[in-house]
Enzyme design. Structure first.
Site, PDB file in Angstrom:
ATOM      1  CG  ASP A  16      -1.901  -1.154   1.212  1.00 26.81           C
ATOM      2  OD1 ASP A  16      -2.247  -1.633   0.109  1.00 26.81           O
ATOM      3  OD2 ASP A  16      -2.287  -1.604   2.301  1.00 26.81           O
ATOM      4  CE  LYS A  19       2.462  -2.431  -4.327  1.00 28.26           C
ATOM      5  NZ  LYS A  19       2.116  -2.071  -2.931  1.00 28.26           N
ATOM      6  N   GLY A  43      -4.447  -4.297  -3.871  1.00 30.50           N
ATOM      7  CA  GLY A  43      -5.434  -3.249  -4.124  1.00 30.50           C
ATOM      8  C   GLY A  43      -4.653  -2.020  -4.532  1.00 30.50           C
ATOM      9  CG  HIS A  44      -1.904  -2.119  -7.019  1.00 32.61           C
ATOM     10  ND1 HIS A  44      -1.015  -2.717  -7.863  1.00 32.61           N
ATOM     11  CD2 HIS A  44      -1.633  -2.615  -5.787  1.00 32.61           C
ATOM     12  CE1 HIS A  44      -0.249  -3.548  -7.174  1.00 32.61           C
ATOM     13  NE2 HIS A  44      -0.613  -3.511  -5.910  1.00 32.61           N
ATOM     14  CD  GLN A 226       0.740  -8.839  -2.519  1.00 35.07           C
ATOM     15  OE1 GLN A 226       1.424  -9.478  -3.306  1.00 35.07           O
ATOM     16  NE2 GLN A 226      -0.512  -8.549  -2.785  1.00 35.07           N
ATOM     17  CB  THR A 301      -7.068  -0.665  -1.711  1.00 31.83           C
ATOM     18  OG1 THR A 301      -6.242   0.418  -1.294  1.00 31.83           O
ATOM     19  CG2 THR A 301      -7.680  -0.350  -3.047  1.00 31.83           C
ATOM     20  NE  ARG A 305      -7.493  -6.561   6.624  1.00 32.68           N
ATOM     21  CZ  ARG A 305      -6.552  -7.493   6.578  1.00 32.68           C
ATOM     22  NH1 ARG A 305      -6.319  -8.251   7.643  1.00 32.68           N
ATOM     23  NH2 ARG A 305      -5.848  -7.685   5.493  1.00 32.68           N
ATOM     24  NE  ARG A 307      -3.967   0.647   3.464  1.00 33.18           N
ATOM     25  CZ  ARG A 307      -4.105   1.395   2.378  1.00 33.18           C
ATOM     26  NH1 ARG A 307      -3.739   2.663   2.373  1.00 33.18           N
ATOM     27  NH2 ARG A 307      -4.619   0.875   1.273  1.00 33.18           N
ATOM     28  CG  ASP A 335      -0.133  14.550   0.377  1.00 34.69           C
ATOM     29  OD1 ASP A 335       0.613  13.645  -0.046  1.00 34.69           O
ATOM     30  OD2 ASP A 335      -1.362  14.375   0.548  1.00 34.69           O
TER      31      ASP A 335
END
Ligand code: GDP
Ligand code: IMO
Ligand code: MG
Length: 438
Positions: A16, A19, A43-44, A226, A301, A305, A307, A335
């Site tokens: 996460d 990428k 999940g990208h 991953q 994503t 859940r 993070r 940011d």
């Protein structure tokens, strides 16, 4: 064979890292984007303007119709989820006509998801915290030489015949070990028939496409899923995923030799997050962690859940650089740190009275490590509109320079927001050359 135009992009923390965003940005100049490991546990996220795409199997170059998308042999593919992803993209006007699936990619079947979820339940408080997508069991069956592969989708009779040889054993295990009722062959075949029909024309030997493009000096991005610390060998085992997530896997997972892999870009957040269980030395469990989670919208994503959040860990960055052979870094979500009075960075670990700078090779050692922090001044400015490194606040530049120095790898891309446009590429860098059209 020309390798100068290939770039492997990998996560260098616990996944996460952004990428999807970085790959989408670089894919504007790519001829091919190829995934080489993992499955729909990934999940990208890709954002441009009001459009948000959450990709699970499909490479993050799919939004460029000219760019070829490849699901490599090292992947595990859930045919039903992949069809849903294709339908969703097509509904939104995205062409999927340039997408190819390796005939050798393994299939995630319904029983793999059943095992994954039952395993986690049986492990109880020792669970891994998997995405529940059946990833581990699918890779286990591949290693046990009883997996189905994408080639089996191309002929329903072949699919039935292969499944008929495997299913009795799967049902035996499900019933005896997990108290599951098992699956009936005909029902399972009918369940998968529409996916077989839909995916069959996309299945091919993708290694040939890649080798041809490589020989033609085309630009190829290898998209990792991953991150380094979730790698089956080098991660925080057993709290890892079941594939090799490091850059070297791009060769074996796509059917090319190691000389085909030129640059390796490691993507890291300006802080650290992790989903699932397992050690995390620079984790902030209190208010500061909550602040990072809220400012960074740190919710999974794939599973939604929350993070776990903490500070940037330079011990991890150095380790990820070593095991991947990073040639450059992309730092994302800078940011998110705006407005913090001070920013911590783990520069070493304190372990049983010793200061260590190398990442421990097993989690028992890691669990005993306390981070040694260097404290950096924060900055107040909103940096999400800044488009050149020279215009970043002095404190942000100082922080980035420290990351570069500690990791020993140059930062060539900085992301200051989720949108494609919120991306700064270092002038005169290898990535800047990549971004030149042609
Ligand atoms: P991946 O799995 O590495 O592709 O990362 P994910 O997409 O799971 O998670 C990264 C999240 O951060 C996504 O919601 C992105 O849209 C978002 N994101 C990426 N880069 C930036 C950035 O520089 N700033 C902010 N605020 N969000 C970002
Ligand atoms: P992307 O590509 C973050 C984590 C799970 C769990 C462990 C094992 O979006 O960065 P698995 O389902 O793979 O057997 O789960 O790995 N995990 C991820 N964490 N990002 C991911 O992918 C992940 N894919 C798996 O949370 O801890
Ligand atoms: Mg993700």
């Amino acid at each position: 064979m020309n390798k100068a135009n290939s770039l492997v992009i990998v996560g260098a923390q616990w996944g996460d890292e952004g990428k999807g965003k970085v790959i989408d940005y670089l894919a504007a100049n790519a001829d091919v984007v190829a995934r080489f490991q993992g499955g729909d546990n990934a999940g990208h996220t890709v954002v441009y303007g009001a459009n948000i795409f959450k990709l699970h199997h499909i490479p993050s170059g799919i939004l460029y119709p000219e760019c070829i998308s490849i699901l490599g042999n090292g992947m595990v593919v859930n045919p039903l989820v992949l069809v849903d992803e294709l339908v969703e993209l097509e509904k939104r006007g995205i062409s999927t006509g340039n997408l190819w699936i390796s005939s050798k990619a393994h299939l995630i079947m319904a029983y793999h998801q059943a095992y994954d979820q039952a395993n986690e339940e049986l492990l109880g408080e020792n669970k891994i915290g998997t995405t529940g997508r059946g990833i581990g069991p699918a890779y286990a069956d591949k290693a046990l030489r009883r997996g189905l592969r994408a080639i089996d989708l191309t002929d329903i009779n072949l699919f039935r015949s292969r499944l008929s040889k495997i299913l009795p054993l799967q049902n035996h295990l499900l019933r005896e070990a997990y108290g599951h009722s098992g699956y009936e062959l005909n029902q399972l075949v009918e369940y998968y028939r529409p996916a077989c029909e839909r995916l069959s024309p996309m299945v091919t030997d993708t290694s040939i496409i890649l080798a041809e493009k490589m020989a033609g000096a085309k630009k190829i991005l290898f998209e990792g899923a991953q991150g380094a610390l979730l790698d089956i060998d080098h991660g925080t085992y057993p709290f890892v995923t079941s594939s090799s997530t490091v850059a070297a896997a791009a060769g074996s997972g796509s059917g090319l030799g190691p000389q085909s892999l030129a640059g390796v870009l490691g993507v890291l957040k300006a802080y650290t997050t992790r989903v699932g269980e397992g050690p995390f030395p620079s984790e902030e469990k209190g208010e500061k962690g909550d602040q990072l989670r809220e400012q960074g919208s740190e919710y999974g994503t794939t599973t939604g859940r929350p993070r776990r959040c903490g500070w940037f860990d330079a011990v991890i960055a150095r380790y990820a650089s070593r095991i991947n052979g990073l040639t450059a870094m992309a730092i994302t979500k800078l940011d998110v740190l705006s407005g913090l009075e001070t920013i911590n960075m783990a520069v070493a670990y304190e372990c049983q009275g010793k200061t260590i700078k190398d990442f421990p090779s097993d989690i028992t050692g890691l669990q005993q490590c306390k981070p040694v922090y260097e404290v950096f001044p924060g900055w107040d400015e909103d940096i999400s509109h800044i488009s050149s490194i020279s215009n970043l606040p002095g404190a942000a530049k100082l922080y980035l320079e420290a990351i570069e120095e500690m990791a020993g790898v140059p930062i060539e891309l900085i992301s200051v927001g989720p949108d494609r446009s919120q991306t700064i590429v270092k002038p005169d860098s290898l990535l800047a050359r990549w971004c030149v059209v042609g």
